[in-house]
Motif scaffolding. Structure first.
Motif, PDB file in Angstrom:
ATOM      1  N   ASN A 191      -5.665   1.727 -11.598  1.00  0.00           N
ATOM      2  CA  ASN A 191      -6.003   1.121 -10.317  1.00  0.00           C
ATOM      3  C   ASN A 191      -4.726   0.675  -9.625  1.00  0.00           C
ATOM      4  O   ASN A 191      -3.646   0.673 -10.215  1.00  0.00           O
ATOM      5  N   TRP A 192      -4.885   0.289  -8.386  1.00  0.00           N
ATOM      6  CA  TRP A 192      -3.779  -0.279  -7.624  1.00  0.00           C
ATOM      7  C   TRP A 192      -3.892  -1.799  -7.592  1.00  0.00           C
ATOM      8  O   TRP A 192      -4.964  -2.336  -7.288  1.00  0.00           O
ATOM      9  N   LYS A 193      -2.828  -2.485  -7.958  1.00  0.00           N
ATOM     10  CA  LYS A 193      -2.742  -3.939  -7.750  1.00  0.00           C
ATOM     11  C   LYS A 193      -2.123  -4.133  -6.372  1.00  0.00           C
ATOM     12  O   LYS A 193      -0.918  -3.990  -6.186  1.00  0.00           O
ATOM     13  N   GLU A 194      -2.988  -4.447  -5.418  1.00  0.00           N
ATOM     14  CA  GLU A 194      -2.579  -4.423  -4.024  1.00  0.00           C
ATOM     15  C   GLU A 194      -2.147  -5.791  -3.521  1.00  0.00           C
ATOM     16  O   GLU A 194      -2.583  -6.827  -4.016  1.00  0.00           O
ATOM     17  N   TRP A 209       1.311  -4.977   6.275  1.00  0.00           N
ATOM     18  CA  TRP A 209       1.550  -3.683   5.655  1.00  0.00           C
ATOM     19  C   TRP A 209       0.932  -3.718   4.260  1.00  0.00           C
ATOM     20  O   TRP A 209       1.209  -4.611   3.466  1.00  0.00           O
ATOM     21  N   LEU A 210       0.086  -2.722   3.977  1.00  0.00           N
ATOM     22  CA  LEU A 210      -0.495  -2.627   2.639  1.00  0.00           C
ATOM     23  C   LEU A 210       0.552  -2.084   1.662  1.00  0.00           C
ATOM     24  O   LEU A 210       1.145  -1.031   1.893  1.00  0.00           O
ATOM     25  N   THR A 211       0.775  -2.806   0.591  1.00  0.00           N
ATOM     26  CA  THR A 211       1.677  -2.364  -0.469  1.00  0.00           C
ATOM     27  C   THR A 211       0.939  -2.535  -1.797  1.00  0.00           C
ATOM     28  O   THR A 211      -0.177  -3.036  -1.843  1.00  0.00           O
ATOM     29  N   GLY A 212       1.565  -2.132  -2.854  1.00  0.00           N
ATOM     30  CA  GLY A 212       0.917  -2.306  -4.144  1.00  0.00           C
ATOM     31  C   GLY A 212       1.639  -1.594  -5.266  1.00  0.00           C
ATOM     32  O   GLY A 212       2.597  -0.859  -5.048  1.00  0.00           O
ATOM     33  N   GLU A 213       1.132  -1.817  -6.457  1.00  0.00           N
ATOM     34  CA  GLU A 213       1.697  -1.222  -7.659  1.00  0.00           C
ATOM     35  C   GLU A 213       0.584  -0.505  -8.413  1.00  0.00           C
ATOM     36  O   GLU A 213      -0.495  -1.063  -8.639  1.00  0.00           O
ATOM     37  N   PHE A 214       0.840   0.742  -8.796  1.00  0.00           N
ATOM     38  CA  PHE A 214      -0.143   1.523  -9.538  1.00  0.00           C
ATOM     39  C   PHE A 214      -0.054   1.146 -11.012  1.00  0.00           C
ATOM     40  O   PHE A 214       1.021   1.201 -11.613  1.00  0.00           O
ATOM     41  N   VAL A 215      -1.198   0.745 -11.589  1.00  0.00           N
ATOM     42  CA  VAL A 215      -1.225   0.289 -12.980  1.00  0.00           C
ATOM     43  C   VAL A 215      -2.201   1.152 -13.771  1.00  0.00           C
ATOM     44  O   VAL A 215      -3.379   1.266 -13.407  1.00  0.00           O
ATOM     45  N   ASN A 216      -1.709   1.753 -14.844  1.00  0.00           N
ATOM     46  CA  ASN A 216      -2.542   2.579 -15.712  1.00  0.00           C
ATOM     47  C   ASN A 216      -2.990   1.735 -16.908  1.00  0.00           C
ATOM     48  O   ASN A 216      -2.194   1.373 -17.761  1.00  0.00           O
ATOM     49  N   TYR A 217      -4.286   1.441 -16.978  1.00  0.00           N
ATOM     50  CA  TYR A 217      -4.834   0.635 -18.072  1.00  0.00           C
ATOM     51  C   TYR A 217      -5.269   1.508 -19.255  1.00  0.00           C
ATOM     52  O   TYR A 217      -5.665   0.984 -20.289  1.00  0.00           O
ATOM     53  N   ASP A 218      -5.201   2.802 -19.084  1.00  0.00           N
ATOM     54  CA  ASP A 218      -5.780   3.748 -20.034  1.00  0.00           C
ATOM     55  C   ASP A 218      -4.722   4.226 -21.014  1.00  0.00           C
ATOM     56  O   ASP A 218      -3.718   4.816 -20.619  1.00  0.00           O
TER      57      ASP A 218
END
Length: 257
Positions: A191-194, A209-218
């Motif tokens: 998911n994205w931590k936005e 401005w929408l920013t975020g970090e992509f986090v893989n929990y899998d």
């Protein structure tokens, strides 16, 4: 009449994007190609369609061009709809969308205009594939991906794709000799931590401005994210039937009065 397969090509980065030009080049080796793509970038549009405005469709191919090309003022899903209903004289044997500039793996498939165009074709019963390269640069190098894209598209034409299924293909941004091959995968749970970068105009009005970090929990080794991290091209079969069939039995234990 040509007996070659008819292939519809579209995308979400716009008809002039280098990615779609690379995809057209590959598809021209497999069949007769018609392009209907947005006249401007439509990334992140998801499955939006145009309801409260008109659509414009302009022929942009020139006399003598090998491929018939149209630009559309609408979304990627609009492009597929108008292609099927107004442009093509028969149903295409395959619809391919891309090559997207950037990843559409994992949760990104939900937001993707590239994949929504492919899904729209799938809804119409047309075998469809979305292709994405994990490089957001406009001048991304698509050369290494062409061989694998041709392999996947050729298989789809020969074997078909099951009804209701669409292929989501993501390709690492690597040289051809560095690509390890193709893996069929499941979508990773990520998911994205936005967050929003809040600023102000000179007039004092707030904007964001929408920013975020992509986090893989899998942590699974059978996911698209894992395959991509290991240098493999990921192929994930996705479906537009969003029913959570496994949850229906439990939901039926609820007391509705």
């Amino acid at each position: 009449m040509s007996k070659k397969p008819l292939i519809l090509v579209t995308n979400d980065d716009g008809i002039t994007a280098p990615g779609i030009l690379a995809l057209i080049e590959v598809m021209e080796t497999l069949g007769d190609v018609v392009v209907v793509a947005p006249d401007s970038p439509q990334s992140g549009m998801g499955h939006a369609i145009t309801l409260n405005n008109v659509l414009h469709l302009d022929k942009v191919s020139k006399k003598g061009d090998k491929t018939l090309k149209y630009s559309c003022s609408g979304t990627p899903a609009d492009c597929v709809k108008i292609a099927i209903n107004e442009v093509l004289d028969r149903r295409p044997d395959l619809c391919v969308s891309g090559i997207n500039h950037g990843s559409n793996s994992s949760i990104n498939v939900i937001y993707s205009g590239t994949m929504s165009a492919a899904i729209e074709a799938g809804i119409e019963g047309i075998p469809a594939i979305g292709f994405s390269l994990l490089d957001y640069k406009w001048d991304a190098d698509f050369e290494a991906s062409k061989k694998y894209i041709k392999q996947i598209a050729k298989n789809a034409l020969q074997n078909g794709i099951a009804d209701g299924m669409i292929l989501n293909v993501n390709i690492p941004a690597l040289k051809e000799k560095e690509l390890k091959g193709i893996k069929v995968c499941r979508q990773a749970r990520a998911n994205w931590k936005e967050k929003f970068d809040k600023r102000q105009t000179p007039q004092g009005r707030d904007y964001y401005w929408l920013t975020g970090e992509f986090v893989n929990y899998d942590k699974g080794t059978d996911t698209d994210e894992y395959a991509l991290s290991e240098g493999y091209i990921s192929v994930v079969p996705v479906q537009y039937d969003l029913t959570a069939h496994h949850y229906m039995q439990e939901l039926n234990t609820w007391q509705f009065e």
